[in-house]
Design a protein around this motif. Structure first.
Motif, PDB file in Angstrom:
ATOM      1  N   ASN A   1      -5.017   4.326   5.884  1.00 13.47           N
ATOM      2  CA  ASN A   1      -4.950   2.848   5.321  1.00 13.47           C
ATOM      3  C   ASN A   1      -6.099   2.635   4.165  1.00 13.47           C
ATOM      4  OD1 ASN A   1      -3.365   1.250   6.462  1.00 13.47           O
ATOM      5  ND2 ASN A   1      -4.400   0.468   8.338  1.00 13.47           N
ATOM      6  N   ILE A   2      -6.351   3.796   3.494  1.00 15.00           N
ATOM      7  CA  ILE A   2      -7.130   3.674   2.420  1.00 15.00           C
ATOM      8  C   ILE A   2      -6.481   3.363   1.026  1.00 15.00           C
ATOM      9  CG2 ILE A   2      -8.823   5.162   0.893  1.00 15.00           C
ATOM     10  CD1 ILE A   2      -9.372   6.934   3.467  1.00 15.00           C
ATOM     11  N   SER A   3      -6.667   2.405   0.480  1.00 12.87           N
ATOM     12  CA  SER A   3      -5.656   1.807  -0.539  1.00 12.87           C
ATOM     13  C   SER A   3      -6.113   2.691  -1.669  1.00 12.87           C
ATOM     14  CB  SER A   3      -6.181   0.353  -0.767  1.00 12.87           C
ATOM     15  OG  SER A   3      -7.348   0.252  -1.415  1.00 12.87           O
ATOM     16  N   THR A   4      -5.194   3.269  -2.481  1.00 16.96           N
ATOM     17  CA  THR A   4      -5.239   4.363  -3.260  1.00 16.96           C
ATOM     18  C   THR A   4      -4.477   3.718  -4.658  1.00 16.96           C
ATOM     19  OG1 THR A   4      -5.227   5.829  -1.656  1.00 16.96           O
ATOM     20  CG2 THR A   4      -4.887   6.585  -3.972  1.00 16.96           C
ATOM     21  N   ARG A   5      -5.038   4.053  -5.466  1.00 15.72           N
ATOM     22  CA  ARG A   5      -4.378   3.945  -7.069  1.00 15.72           C
ATOM     23  C   ARG A   5      -3.990   5.583  -7.466  1.00 15.72           C
ATOM     24  NH1 ARG A   5      -2.945   1.012 -11.685  1.00 15.72           N
ATOM     25  NH2 ARG A   5      -3.668   1.966 -13.608  1.00 15.72           N
ATOM     26  N   THR A   6      -2.770   5.797  -7.754  1.00 13.11           N
ATOM     27  CA  THR A   6      -2.729   7.079  -8.396  1.00 13.11           C
ATOM     28  C   THR A   6      -2.639   7.304  -9.713  1.00 13.11           C
ATOM     29  OG1 THR A   6      -1.270   7.752  -6.242  1.00 13.11           O
ATOM     30  CG2 THR A   6      -0.887   9.288  -8.560  1.00 13.11           C
ATOM     31  N   ASP A   7      -3.316   7.797 -10.492  1.00 13.25           N
ATOM     32  CA  ASP A   7      -3.269   7.625 -12.046  1.00 13.25           C
ATOM     33  C   ASP A   7      -2.906   9.205 -12.456  1.00 13.25           C
ATOM     34  OD1 ASP A   7      -3.634   7.489 -14.685  1.00 13.25           O
ATOM     35  OD2 ASP A   7      -5.562   6.882 -14.642  1.00 13.25           O
ATOM     36  N   ASP A   8      -1.551   9.385 -12.814  1.00 10.32           N
ATOM     37  CA  ASP A   8      -0.995  10.657 -12.959  1.00 10.32           C
ATOM     38  C   ASP A   8      -0.684  10.460 -14.480  1.00 10.32           C
ATOM     39  OD1 ASP A   8       1.136   8.954 -12.643  1.00 10.32           O
ATOM     40  OD2 ASP A   8       1.937  10.410 -11.187  1.00 10.32           O
TER      41      ASP A   8
ATOM     42  N   GLU B   1       2.311   1.684  -3.545  1.00 10.47           N
ATOM     43  CA  GLU B   1       1.389   1.324  -4.609  1.00 10.47           C
ATOM     44  C   GLU B   1       2.014   0.205  -5.375  1.00 10.47           C
ATOM     45  OE1 GLU B   1      -0.523   4.245  -6.992  1.00 10.47           O
ATOM     46  OE2 GLU B   1      -0.802   5.669  -5.177  1.00 10.47           O
TER      47      GLU B   1
ATOM     48  N   ARG C   1      -2.704   7.011   2.734  1.00  7.94           N
ATOM     49  CA  ARG C   1      -1.848   5.929   3.079  1.00  7.94           C
ATOM     50  C   ARG C   1      -2.263   5.626   4.945  1.00  7.94           C
ATOM     51  NH1 ARG C   1       1.969   7.327  -0.414  1.00  7.94           N
ATOM     52  NH2 ARG C   1       3.264   8.072   1.200  1.00  7.94           N
TER      53      ARG C   1
ATOM     54  N   LEU D   1       2.408  -3.610  -7.046  1.00 15.00           N
ATOM     55  CA  LEU D   1       1.465  -4.404  -7.807  1.00 15.00           C
ATOM     56  C   LEU D   1       1.472  -5.769  -7.169  1.00 15.00           C
ATOM     57  CD1 LEU D   1       1.993  -3.038 -11.490  1.00 15.00           C
ATOM     58  CD2 LEU D   1       0.660  -2.044  -9.558  1.00 15.00           C
ATOM     59  N   GLU D   2       0.639  -6.124  -6.393  1.00 14.85           N
ATOM     60  CA  GLU D   2       0.585  -7.548  -5.562  1.00 14.85           C
ATOM     61  C   GLU D   2      -0.109  -8.237  -6.941  1.00 14.85           C
ATOM     62  OE1 GLU D   2      -1.042  -7.638  -2.013  1.00 14.85           O
ATOM     63  OE2 GLU D   2      -1.020 -10.088  -2.038  1.00 14.85           O
TER      64      GLU D   2
ATOM     65  N   TYR E   1      -9.199  -1.137  -5.074  1.00 17.89           N
ATOM     66  CA  TYR E   1      -8.868   0.094  -4.523  1.00 17.89           C
ATOM     67  C   TYR E   1      -9.835   0.832  -4.101  1.00 17.89           C
ATOM     68  CZ  TYR E   1      -4.830  -1.167  -7.283  1.00 17.89           C
ATOM     69  OH  TYR E   1      -3.704  -2.030  -7.950  1.00 17.89           O
TER      70      TYR E   1
ATOM     71  N   ASN F   1      -7.989 -10.458  -1.924  1.00 21.92           N
ATOM     72  CA  ASN F   1      -7.707 -10.095  -0.424  1.00 21.92           C
ATOM     73  C   ASN F   1      -8.451  -9.604   0.306  1.00 21.92           C
ATOM     74  OD1 ASN F   1      -5.015 -10.990  -1.052  1.00 21.92           O
ATOM     75  ND2 ASN F   1      -4.212  -8.986  -1.350  1.00 21.92           N
TER      76      ASN F   1
ATOM     77  N   SER G   1      -1.227  11.612  -1.059  1.00 26.34           N
ATOM     78  CA  SER G   1      -1.434  10.290  -0.959  1.00 26.34           C
ATOM     79  C   SER G   1      -0.919   9.647   0.145  1.00 26.34           C
ATOM     80  CB  SER G   1      -0.140   9.888  -2.096  1.00 26.34           C
ATOM     81  OG  SER G   1       0.595   8.609  -1.937  1.00 26.34           O
ATOM     82  N   HIS G   2       0.157  10.474   0.894  1.00 25.45           N
ATOM     83  CA  HIS G   2       0.561  10.080   2.324  1.00 25.45           C
ATOM     84  C   HIS G   2      -0.528  10.270   3.331  1.00 25.45           C
ATOM     85  CE1 HIS G   2       3.371  10.157   5.427  1.00 25.45           C
ATOM     86  NE2 HIS G   2       2.797  11.003   5.902  1.00 25.45           N
TER      87      HIS G   2
ATOM     88  N   PRO H   1      -2.885  -7.361 -10.342  1.00 30.82           N
ATOM     89  CA  PRO H   1      -3.023  -6.188  -9.159  1.00 30.82           C
ATOM     90  C   PRO H   1      -4.585  -6.229  -8.627  1.00 30.82           C
ATOM     91  CG  PRO H   1      -1.728  -5.728 -10.542  1.00 30.82           C
ATOM     92  CD  PRO H   1      -1.833  -6.793 -11.254  1.00 30.82           C
TER      93      PRO H   1
ATOM     94  N   LEU I   1       0.870  -1.295   0.220  1.00 31.63           N
ATOM     95  CA  LEU I   1       0.047  -0.128   0.144  1.00 31.63           C
ATOM     96  C   LEU I   1       0.771   1.227  -0.009  1.00 31.63           C
ATOM     97  CD1 LEU I   1      -2.460  -1.891   0.545  1.00 31.63           C
ATOM     98  CD2 LEU I   1      -3.288  -0.142   1.939  1.00 31.63           C
TER      99      LEU I   1
END
Lengths: 656, 656
Positions: free
Chosen positions: B566-573, A61, B563, A63-64, B538, B46, B559-560, B39, A58
């Motif tokens: 504990n909110i799982s995040t995907r950054t799409d930049d 990020e 985390r 990729l599990e 996510y 999970n 993003s910090h 992923p 986490l």
């Protein structure tokens, strides 16, 4: 640290009695190297896994992926495991007993050295204590199996030879081990029979996939290969951005010749592995600064080469700047590994990072550090952190013809002067027929130097040749042309390197048990396991004072509220006294206990007891639940809690 | 429900493109029945596992264990798997191709029936559409493999016979399948060659443990056995209190003859199994009342026996009261299974509970219900819930001589009149010598009736006999005495029964993908996967408006903070437009997106968008983070959020 009073068998009894883990199939007589985790061990492991996922996956990020255990033989042939993943074993020529050759030699020679010591002491009229292996030097302690000690004095040259062999025991090839057995008359230790010469034994379990019996499979010995094979899909998922990491948590298998030392050398185990893919020309890490000031206990290769084990304490920043650690990404992960291990409760003074010496490393690795944790077995490798270079992606790509590369759009186009090969298909095909494809592939695979050599030959003698699988094929200007050209490249193509932190979670769990264990008031019967709350198997123990019916509905309601807050709870409503129950749950490492008593029924207050200090507070249930939530998520500490709420003096001392 | 517009291949493309899962070893050509989770699939799995653990293990303080995959053959011989865990296969006598016999017959006969239909239609001048299997009746759909359709009209008796065979296809033994193949001229479908008679093929992967090659092992086909073998330790851990449950989540293996239907029939898969140990004389459940009012779609055995598939909607309370479901514990678990499946996002109208008919059940089971989920493959068994009676504990106990029983202190002592056997050791041993032990054990194992028979014989003819492994041993009053005695018992000893809910998590995950998938505005390119937040891979997608450098530090900081919560995040930049990126992340089922734009840099506000409604709110970062935390833990709903905060109208429609 090297605690002579440490009594491993007492800890082992605790582990078994409270079912952290136990030999699998025990009622069938057990199978060496296979263990089942009971409720406490399983919860502890689940919490370690969850923390690992938060800390690594986490946080960055990653990729599990979750790939299969069953692996076709071809994949593991390519990776080198079918050929090289083996140990040497000898067989007793009479009774068929099997030994791992290096372990056997170690055991026998150590017994002889011990016998020598005792013989000399007897001659001098003194006593020798049974050898206690010094954990500080005995990194190979996990391999030891006792051999009978015969009290015989050795010649000085024998003693010297034995000590030299033991120091180098990891470096011998199979035939060399065979020579040692021959030369020093080593026999099967119990029966005294002759031994066969060492034979290679592959450590992978094999099986057969599907009904035909023709597709051989192995159980994976590591989770890494599944990640490499998915590289292309993962890069795409990551929007083609580099660097990035994949990660995997799962079961791996090794068919050990002689498993031993509990969870430290087993046949089935849970690993957590990260494959961090990085540009070979730039192994910096964007978050390196976050770890650069962490001080680590380092044992560099250079120190070991001098035969020493002295620790160098150094910041990661200095270690990378001074070239002790090869690059920033490797340094970054050493720091992150350190943070993870200490967060779950590994003691910093029992944790060191040992660099592999060049003869220990796989030929393709360019640097490798093991996180070693000290326990009563000595210093044990629990995490490996290797720079595997481009090895894995290269071999799989070569085998499958699938390009496993990164194509990077260059910010500025690059003008390159290089040799370009052209194949004249019209004549090439007819000339080489069936082998045309292989010859063309061999030409395409040539380096700049190789092409230059062909070009020179073509120019000097009008012909040249290329060797394909042992056969020379003649080439003339008719079939190929090689010209020096200037091209503008917009794309850079490269095979990433891989930095691989690889965690043996069972070994870490066992080490943690040793580090967490102590006895209250030095009382044999008062075991405590001081796990940090975040990994403790249960966060809270719920204790109704007695079997009195008034407590049941209160306990049911409280238990419901605890679950609603996701605080894992063990209810202990057995008939033992509160003190007895506190002691019993200290053994499970449960950090907090809530007791329901008659006052609870009256005014809705409960007591909250902390495991290590045995101190208590007494507040309204709502307050206690909130405090407990924060404590179990480690957003507050017990020290802060007792500053805020008055201590409650129960009669715990009496009760216990 | 039976949606003819459902396009499975489009969903499969989405699954592969966004790497939920993919065939394992694809670059090596793949291996049937082995899949890797990417992923998104891995995170989804999970989260399902975590929810399962909270819903079952934590909620009821179940004892989770983690036992080994590698299992010695003896254990699986005892459990019956070595003898019975197999399918029937036939081989093409010429090319060696292998088929699962029942699947083959099904495919061939269905093709013939289809050919008949087409031939008749052609004769009548009409057209027949390709058969679309009706999911409502096709519970066996997963097994289907296409066979060539030849347009030939069938005789009426042929058609009738084929339909009868297909209806009973699960009930035939191997030899019966062989007769059908013989009688109806069934050949290898593609090559048209003869087939060998059906042979049994055991579905377990085998291997060998240790270096000797003499200890045969199997990869476990289920996690249950590991739990039974640890029964004694688990009962002790539970302070000897009954009832209690153990649970296990882990990998199991089945060497399928012909894996198919994606995740529905694979060779390696993750299971979650509960073994609830209960008093055979009292199968009530203390929390039954919590589920009794839940209404379930039931398909009882009695309805199926009439050849129907009509659903009975009934509360669990009524089902147990009316004897449709055997007991309260079984009913309780059906309710809990229902709550779990619907919580992760399985649609209630695509979920039914089907009772096994007596010929489907293992001989020892006394009742069994499958939770079946409807997908484009038909109704698929995803959870089995069986009352296994005392079978497993009994066979393992018998084999190992380890008592696997509960000893219950009786509230009031019980006076029992019973026959007591005494063996006169002095003469017994010398008389029977080596077989003395076996004879004594046989005597001890006798039931009350057996003892009575011996006693009668001894009294009438002064001698009797007992048969041990085919041999009769004569007994007289000299060696044994059998007397009727009255004893007072304080302890009741019994072997618990086991209720086993067993979850195939891969099947559930696939079904969930089908249930969650839809297309926005019926646009081919706008896939949405509407996972509930609690299982979404996510929870949040973080989107900086563009590559402008001002956004980078804001994104890093946010993003910090995500985390830290504990909110799982995907950054799409990536460089795609915001609209394009919203659409892309809808495909991953990410429920919420935070966008950072120029206003964020000015005033610290961000937008929060919800996936399904595409509605947005705009608030200060702190507020959004708190809202997001509650949304992702499902302690609030989006409906409530939009009631509290004003809608923000972005130009999403344009952008998308």
């Amino acid at each position: 640290m090297s605690d002579p009073t440490f009594n491993r068998s007492q800890l082992e009894q605790l582990i078994s009695r409270r079912f952290f883990y136990a030999p699998a199939f025990a009622i069938y007589g057990g199978v060496a190297g296979l263990y089942d985790y009971g409720p406490t061990g399983c919860a502890l492991m689940n919490n370690i896994v969850q923390l690992w996922r938060n800390h690594f996956v986490l946080e960055e990020e990653m990729l599990e992926v979750d790939t299969t255990v069953m692996t076709p033989a071809e994949v593991l042939k390519t990776s080198g495991h079918v050929e090289k993943f083996s140990d040497w074993m000898c067989k007793d020529t009479k009774n068929g007993e099997i030994f791992r050759a290096d372990h056997l030699i170690e055991a026998v020679l150590e017994a002889r050295l011990q016998g020598d010591k005792e013989a000399k002491a007897a001659a001098a009229g003194t006593q020798v204590e049974a050898t206690v292996t010094d954990p500080a030097t005995a990194k190979k302690a996990t391999k030891k199996k006792k051999s009978k000690v015969v009290v015989v004095e050795l010649k000085p040259e024998e003693k010297e030879a034995y000590e030299e062999i033991l120091a180098k025991i990891d470096n011998y090839s199979g035939p060399e081990l065979g020579e040692i057995i021959q030369k020093w008359g080593i026999k099967s230790p119990e029966a005294g029979n002759d031994l066969t010469p060492p034979q290679e034994f592959n450590l992978m379990f094999d099986s057969s996939i599907g009904p035909t019996g023709h597709l051989k499979g192995y159980l994976r010995p590591e989770t890494a290969q599944g990640q490499f094979l998915n590289f292309k899909k993962l890069l795409e998922f990551n929007n083609d951005k580099m660097p990035f990491a994949s990660a995997s948590i799962g079961r791996s298998f090794r068919n050990e010749i002689s498993p031993r030392s509990g969870l430290l050398r087993v046949r089935e185990f849970t690993m957590a592995e990260i494959e961090h893919f990085v540009d070979p020309d730039n192994k910096d890490h964007p978050r390196f600064d976050e770890v650069k000031d962490i001080k680590l206990n380092l044992l560099p290769a250079s120190v070991q080469l001098e035969g020493k084990t002295d620790i160098t304490v150094m910041t990661i920043g200095d270690a990378v700047a001074q070239g002790v650690v090869d690059n920033k990404t490797l340094g970054y992960f050493l720091g992150r590994i350190y943070l993870f291990l200490t967060k779950i409760g590994i003691k910093t003074d029992k944790l060191r990072f040992r660099q592999h010496m060049s003869n220990e490393m796989a030929h393709y690795a360019c640097d490798c550090w093991d996180a070693e944790i000290r326990s009563s077995y000595g210093w044990i490798e629990c995490v490996g952190c290797a720079d595997r270079s481009a090895y894995d992606l290269t071999v799989h790509s070569k085998k499958t013809k699938e390009k496993l590369v990164v194509r990077e759009q260059l910010d500025e186009p690059k003008v390159v002067n290089k040799l370009q090969l052209e194949v004249n298909k019209k004549v090439f095909g007819p000339k080489f027929k069936k082998t045309a494809k292989a010859v063309e592939e061999a030409l395409i695979a040539l380096s700049e130097e190789g092409l230059q050599k062909l070009k020179d030959e073509l120019e000097s003698s009008e012909k040249t040749s290329i060797n394909v699988e042992g056969q020379d094929y003649e080439l003339t200007k008719n079939e190929i042309s090689i010209e020096r050209v200037t091209v503008t490249e917009h794309i850079r193509e490269y095979t990433p390197n891989v930095i691989e932190p690889s965690f043996g979670l069972g070994r870490i769990l066992y080490s943690l048990l040793e580090h967490a264990w102590w006895k209250r008031d030095n009382d044999e019967d008062r075991n405590v396991l001081s796990f940090p709350a975040v990994v403790a198997p249960y966060k809270c123990c719920l204790l109704p004072l007695s079997g009195n019916a008034v407590f049941a509905p209160v306990a049911r309601d409280l238990s419901h509220q605890l679950r609603a807050k996701n605080i894992s709870t063990r209810t202990d409503d057995s008939k033992a006294s509160i003190g007895r129950r506190y002691a019993r749950n200290d053994e499970l490492g449960i950090p907090f206990s809530i007791t329901i008593d008659f006052q609870t029924v009256e005014d809705g207050t409960v007591t909250l007891r902390e495991r290590d200090s045995t101190k208590q507070i007494r507040e309204k249930t709502e307050v206690i639940l909130q405090v407990l939530k924060e404590l179990s998520e480690e957003t507050t500490t017990w020290e802060k809690v007792v500053e805020t709420y008055p201590a409650f003096n129960a009669k715990e001392a009496d009760e216990e």
